[in-house]
Design a protein around this motif. Structure first.
Motif, short mmCIF file in Angstrom:
data_model
loop_
_atom_site.label_atom_id
_atom_site.label_comp_id
_atom_site.label_asym_id
_atom_site.label_seq_id
_atom_site.Cartn_x
_atom_site.Cartn_y
_atom_site.Cartn_z
N THR A 227 -9.59 -14.50 -2.53
CA THR A 227 -9.49 -15.50 -3.84
C THR A 227 -10.19 -14.85 -4.81
OG1 THR A 227 -9.76 -17.97 -2.57
CG2 THR A 227 -10.75 -17.34 -4.95
N VAL A 228 -10.56 -14.36 -6.16
CA VAL A 228 -10.94 -13.87 -7.12
C VAL A 228 -11.42 -14.19 -8.08
CG1 VAL A 228 -9.78 -11.56 -6.12
CG2 VAL A 228 -8.92 -13.15 -8.10
N ALA A 229 -11.14 -15.79 -8.68
CA ALA A 229 -11.54 -16.50 -9.35
C ALA A 229 -10.32 -17.97 -9.00
CB ALA A 229 -10.50 -16.45 -10.81
N MET A 230 -11.15 -19.14 -9.71
CA MET A 230 -11.06 -20.26 -9.36
C MET A 230 -9.27 -20.67 -10.28
SD MET A 230 -13.27 -22.41 -8.17
CE MET A 230 -12.89 -23.37 -8.17
N ASN A 231 -9.39 -19.69 -11.33
CA ASN A 231 -7.77 -20.59 -11.82
C ASN A 231 -6.56 -19.31 -12.12
OD1 ASN A 231 -7.60 -23.22 -11.96
ND2 ASN A 231 -9.42 -23.30 -13.65
N GLY A 232 -5.42 -19.06 -12.07
CA GLY A 232 -4.87 -17.95 -12.47
C GLY A 232 -3.57 -17.24 -11.97
N PRO A 233 -2.27 -16.62 -11.73
CA PRO A 233 -1.49 -16.80 -11.04
C PRO A 233 -1.90 -16.15 -9.80
CG PRO A 233 -1.82 -15.02 -12.92
CD PRO A 233 -2.93 -15.87 -13.13
N VAL A 234 -0.70 -16.25 -8.79
CA VAL A 234 -1.06 -15.79 -7.21
C VAL A 234 -0.34 -14.31 -7.31
CG1 VAL A 234 -0.68 -16.01 -4.75
CG2 VAL A 234 -1.86 -17.75 -6.23
N TYR A 235 -1.11 -13.03 -6.93
CA TYR A 235 -0.43 -11.53 -6.98
C TYR A 235 0.16 -11.83 -5.36
CZ TYR A 235 -0.76 -11.29 -12.01
OH TYR A 235 -1.22 -11.06 -13.39
N ALA A 236 1.25 -10.99 -5.23
CA ALA A 236 1.19 -11.04 -2.92
C ALA A 236 1.46 -9.20 -3.48
CB ALA A 236 2.15 -11.19 -2.75
N PHE A 237 1.20 -8.22 -3.09
CA PHE A 237 0.77 -6.97 -2.76
C PHE A 237 2.34 -6.70 -1.57
CE2 PHE A 237 -2.73 -7.80 -4.96
CZ PHE A 237 -2.76 -6.72 -6.74
N PHE A 238 2.75 -5.71 -1.19
CA PHE A 238 3.56 -5.12 -0.07
C PHE A 238 3.01 -3.41 0.31
CE2 PHE A 238 4.88 -9.17 -1.68
CZ PHE A 238 5.35 -9.94 -0.36
N GLY A 239 2.71 -3.14 0.78
CA GLY A 239 1.97 -2.05 1.75
C GLY A 239 2.88 -1.28 2.21
N ILE A 240 2.42 -0.15 2.76
CA ILE A 240 3.20 -0.33 4.19
C ILE A 240 3.01 -0.92 5.49
CG2 ILE A 240 4.47 2.16 5.52
CD1 ILE A 240 4.17 3.97 2.98
N ASN A 241 1.53 -0.20 5.92
CA ASN A 241 1.01 -1.45 6.71
C ASN A 241 -0.24 -1.49 6.78
OD1 ASN A 241 0.31 1.48 7.43
ND2 ASN A 241 -0.59 0.88 9.50
N PRO A 242 -0.50 -2.34 7.76
CA PRO A 242 -2.02 -2.84 7.38
C PRO A 242 -3.35 -1.40 8.11
CG PRO A 242 -1.00 -4.12 8.94
CD PRO A 242 -0.17 -3.32 8.12
N SER A 243 -4.05 -1.41 7.63
CA SER A 243 -5.38 -0.27 8.13
C SER A 243 -6.83 -1.43 8.70
CB SER A 243 -6.03 0.35 6.76
OG SER A 243 -6.32 0.97 7.73
N THR A 244 -7.74 -1.71 7.82
CA THR A 244 -8.73 -1.61 8.50
C THR A 244 -9.27 -3.14 8.50
OG1 THR A 244 -10.39 -0.62 7.52
CG2 THR A 244 -9.57 -0.04 10.02
N ALA A 245 -8.35 -3.35 7.12
CA ALA A 245 -9.46 -5.12 6.76
C ALA A 245 -8.91 -5.78 7.52
CB ALA A 245 -8.63 -4.96 5.35
#
Length: 164
Positions: free
Chosen positions: A18-36
């Motif tokens: 979550t980065v703010a109370m309002n606004g659109p939701v973005y979805a990012f699609f990468g290759i594979n997850p790292s350490t996050a």
């Protein structure tokens, strides 16, 4: 921040921030997850945070073509199952939960050629959703650019059918 990680810890299916109370939701699609994970941000997640804040997003969700967690994408070819048993359901949920979909895996040549087809399947799912599909530009090979080395002023470009 929230993360869906397999019980064994080897697969991450979803990461949400979550980065703010309002606004659109973005979805990012990468290759594979790292350490996050739900506590730790890696450098790519920090970059997505920066883009999302600048775009006025409320939150972003991360999915990947492969769920196997590794800092080296070459490891995907070395494991029996680079996907994990729940990737399909979570990918569908991420697509459904987002307003704007952003493929950003960079050059598929980073992974074994036997795994290249998954990018076309994922891209087809994104485009078939009927939701806006955007990207940061295309690599010389025609794949959607990864955001890590891009400036925050990099515009999102609408995905055109047949771009890859």
């Amino acid at each position: 921040m929230n993360a869906v990680i397999s019980e064994c810890g080897r697969y991450r299916y979803r990461l949400e921030h979550t980065v703010a109370m309002n606004g659109p939701v973005y979805a990012f699609f990468g290759i594979n997850p790292s350490t996050a994970d739900a506590i730790l941000n890696d450098i790519t997640v920090r970059k997505w945070i920066g883009f999302s804040k600048r775009w006025g997003a409320s939150r972003f969700i991360v999915g990947n073509a492969f769920a196997y967690r590794s800092i080296d994408v070459k490891a995907l070819a070395m494991v029996d199952d680079p996907y994990g048993d729940k990737i399909g359901d979570h990918t569908t949920d991420i697509i459904n939960d987002a307003d704007i979909l952003i493929p950003c895996w960079g050059n598929r040549s980073k992974v074994s050629s036997k795994l290249h087809g998954v990018f076309d399947v994922l891209l087809d799912a994104l485009v078939s959703s009927g939701k806006p599909v955007m990207h940061f530009g295309l690599t010389n090979a025609g794949d959607p650019k990864h955001p890590l080395m891009l400036g925050y002023s990099t515009p999102l470009i609408p995905w055109e059918s047949g771009a890859a």
